[in-house]
Design a protein around this motif. Structure first.
Motif, mmCIF file in Angstrom:
data_model
loop_
_atom_site.group_PDB
_atom_site.id
_atom_site.type_symbol
_atom_site.label_atom_id
_atom_site.label_comp_id
_atom_site.label_asym_id
_atom_site.label_seq_id
_atom_site.Cartn_x
_atom_site.Cartn_y
_atom_site.Cartn_z
ATOM 1 N N ARG A 136 -20.198 -7.160 25.249
ATOM 2 C CA ARG A 136 -19.487 -8.449 25.308
ATOM 3 C C ARG A 136 -19.241 -8.995 23.904
ATOM 4 O O ARG A 136 -18.169 -9.536 23.618
ATOM 5 C CB ARG A 136 -20.301 -9.451 26.125
ATOM 6 C CG ARG A 136 -20.398 -9.131 27.614
ATOM 7 C CD ARG A 136 -21.048 -10.282 28.372
ATOM 8 N NE ARG A 136 -21.191 -9.991 29.793
ATOM 9 C CZ ARG A 136 -22.298 -9.512 30.348
ATOM 10 N NH1 ARG A 136 -23.374 -9.276 29.599
ATOM 11 N NH2 ARG A 136 -22.342 -9.270 31.657
ATOM 12 N N LEU A 137 -20.233 -8.853 23.043
ATOM 13 C CA LEU A 137 -20.094 -9.313 21.658
ATOM 14 C C LEU A 137 -18.986 -8.543 20.947
ATOM 15 O O LEU A 137 -18.206 -9.122 20.181
ATOM 16 C CB LEU A 137 -21.424 -9.119 20.928
ATOM 17 C CG LEU A 137 -21.625 -9.839 19.592
ATOM 18 C CD1 LEU A 137 -21.618 -11.345 19.790
ATOM 19 C CD2 LEU A 137 -22.945 -9.395 18.953
ATOM 20 N N ALA A 138 -18.894 -7.252 21.218
ATOM 21 C CA ALA A 138 -17.843 -6.425 20.627
ATOM 22 C C ALA A 138 -16.472 -6.896 21.085
ATOM 23 O O ALA A 138 -15.534 -7.009 20.288
ATOM 24 C CB ALA A 138 -18.054 -4.960 20.996
ATOM 25 N N GLY A 139 -16.346 -7.171 22.390
ATOM 26 C CA GLY A 139 -15.077 -7.651 22.907
ATOM 27 C C GLY A 139 -14.674 -8.966 22.274
ATOM 28 O O GLY A 139 -13.507 -9.174 21.929
ATOM 29 N N LYS A 140 -15.630 -9.863 22.113
ATOM 30 C CA LYS A 140 -15.361 -11.166 21.495
ATOM 31 C C LYS A 140 -14.941 -11.021 20.042
ATOM 32 O O LYS A 140 -14.099 -11.791 19.544
ATOM 33 C CB LYS A 140 -16.615 -12.031 21.596
ATOM 34 C CG LYS A 140 -16.450 -13.433 21.027
ATOM 35 C CD LYS A 140 -17.738 -14.236 21.178
ATOM 36 C CE LYS A 140 -17.590 -15.619 20.560
ATOM 37 N NZ LYS A 140 -18.865 -16.389 20.681
ATOM 38 N N ALA A 141 -15.497 -10.021 19.353
ATOM 39 C CA ALA A 141 -15.205 -9.828 17.928
ATOM 40 C C ALA A 141 -13.900 -9.084 17.683
ATOM 41 O O ALA A 141 -13.455 -8.973 16.545
ATOM 42 C CB ALA A 141 -16.359 -9.071 17.274
ATOM 43 N N GLY A 142 -13.290 -8.542 18.735
ATOM 44 C CA GLY A 142 -12.066 -7.772 18.561
ATOM 45 C C GLY A 142 -12.306 -6.305 18.282
ATOM 46 O O GLY A 142 -11.411 -5.590 17.827
ATOM 47 N N ALA A 143 -13.530 -5.832 18.559
ATOM 48 C CA ALA A 143 -13.832 -4.411 18.381
ATOM 49 C C ALA A 143 -13.219 -3.609 19.524
ATOM 50 O O ALA A 143 -13.149 -4.078 20.659
ATOM 51 C CB ALA A 143 -15.335 -4.185 18.337
ATOM 52 N N LEU A 144 -12.786 -2.411 19.223
ATOM 53 C CA LEU A 144 -12.157 -1.555 20.229
ATOM 54 C C LEU A 144 -13.139 -0.632 20.922
ATOM 55 O O LEU A 144 -12.824 -0.062 21.966
ATOM 56 C CB LEU A 144 -11.054 -0.716 19.581
ATOM 57 C CG LEU A 144 -9.864 -1.474 18.986
ATOM 58 C CD1 LEU A 144 -8.857 -0.492 18.400
ATOM 59 C CD2 LEU A 144 -9.198 -2.336 20.055
#
Length: 279
Positions: A136-144
């Motif tokens: 979820r943190l990755a999605g929020k940060a714009g990580a693919l």
């Protein structure tokens, strides 16, 4: 890594490489030549250019360098979904600060494709329950993407009891949840270095198409190799080492002490410690 050694790698390895990563098991932002080396890699013509960082040394200036000479992929080591867990695993690293710098990088990148951002998570008992939240943190940060890599217990670090058994109900359920959340968020989820079903350490894919070079130019066949016993040094010439007797011996499966192959994490389910370096 000195500029002299880097230029040797640039001249002999880059022309035959499909993928070059800066770096493995070390922090590239500590190198005073970082921007110069990143520019050389960008201009090299290597199709896939990767960079791994823990993010603690990211600054506005370094973000500028990364965007001017972008790797195709930028992987950031994130080992907890909150400040407490990440800090306990990453020796006090400030997750909030790291995330703020990632946000700045993504904002300055704008609509450009590169670098593509990915999270790299070392799975262990302290953070397996947070894997879904890391996604979820990755999605929020714009990580693919999020790549989860099971902890390798290196000898002398006393981490064998932190290794996660991926076959337990707790681990498999959390991994399944993480995959589902990643799918919903449009984030790729990879469980890297999954336990191999090979019955022996040979044939090994690393020996055929991958190598690791230390800052002093020492050449190793894989990330698990005992660094006290390199197969050669870039100063001898890359081609000479790559086609030399030690590589031929290993490719023929003639393992002997102190080769790591018989205690390889890929074939021992990470149930034994790996001798990585002299303590």
């Amino acid at each position: 890594m000195s500029d002299e050694i880097f230029q040797k790698i640039r001249a002999e390895v880059f022309p035959v490489a499909r993928t070059v990563g800066i770096s493995c098991g070390a922090e590239p932002l500590t190198n005073p030549h970082f921007t110069k080396h990143l520019q050389a890699l960008f201009e090299s013509g290597v199709p896939y250019r990767q960079m791994v960082t823990n993010g603690t040394l990211l600054t506005e200036e370094l973000i500028g360098s990364i965007l001017e000479y972008p790797p195709t992929s930028l992987f950031i080591s994130i080992d907890g979904a909150n400040r407490e867990t990440h800090g306990s695993i990453r020796d006090g690293a400030d997750l909030d600060m790291i995330m703020a710098m990632i946000e700045k990088l993504v904002a300055r990148r704008g609509k450009r494709t590169f670098p593509m951002i990915g999270f790299s998570t070392t799975l262990q008992k302290h953070n397996i329950s947070q894997l879904s939240d890391i996604v979820r943190l990755a999605g929020k940060a714009g990580a693919l993407s999020v790549g989860a890599v099971p902890l390798v217990p290196y000898e002398g670090l006393n981490t064998l009891d932190l290794v996660v058994d991926l076959n337990t109900l707790e681990a498999s359920e959390e991994i399944s949840r993480a995959r589902l959340i990643a799918q919903k968020l449009g984030v790729e989820f990879h469980l890297s270095s999954e336990i191999s079903d090979r019955e022996s350490a040979h044939p090994c894919p690393y020996l055929q198409d991958t190598l690791f070079i230390d800052p002093d130019g020492s050449i190793f066949p894989c990330p698990y190799w005992n660094t006290e016993h390199p197969l050669g040094n870039i100063s001898e010439g890359f081609h000479k080492v790559w086609t030399g007797g030690e590589y031929k011996r290993l490719r023929n499966g003639n393992f002997s002490t102190p080769d790591n192959c018989l205690q390889c994490p890929e074939t021992t389910s990470r149930t034994v410690e790996v001798l990585k370096a002299k303590q």
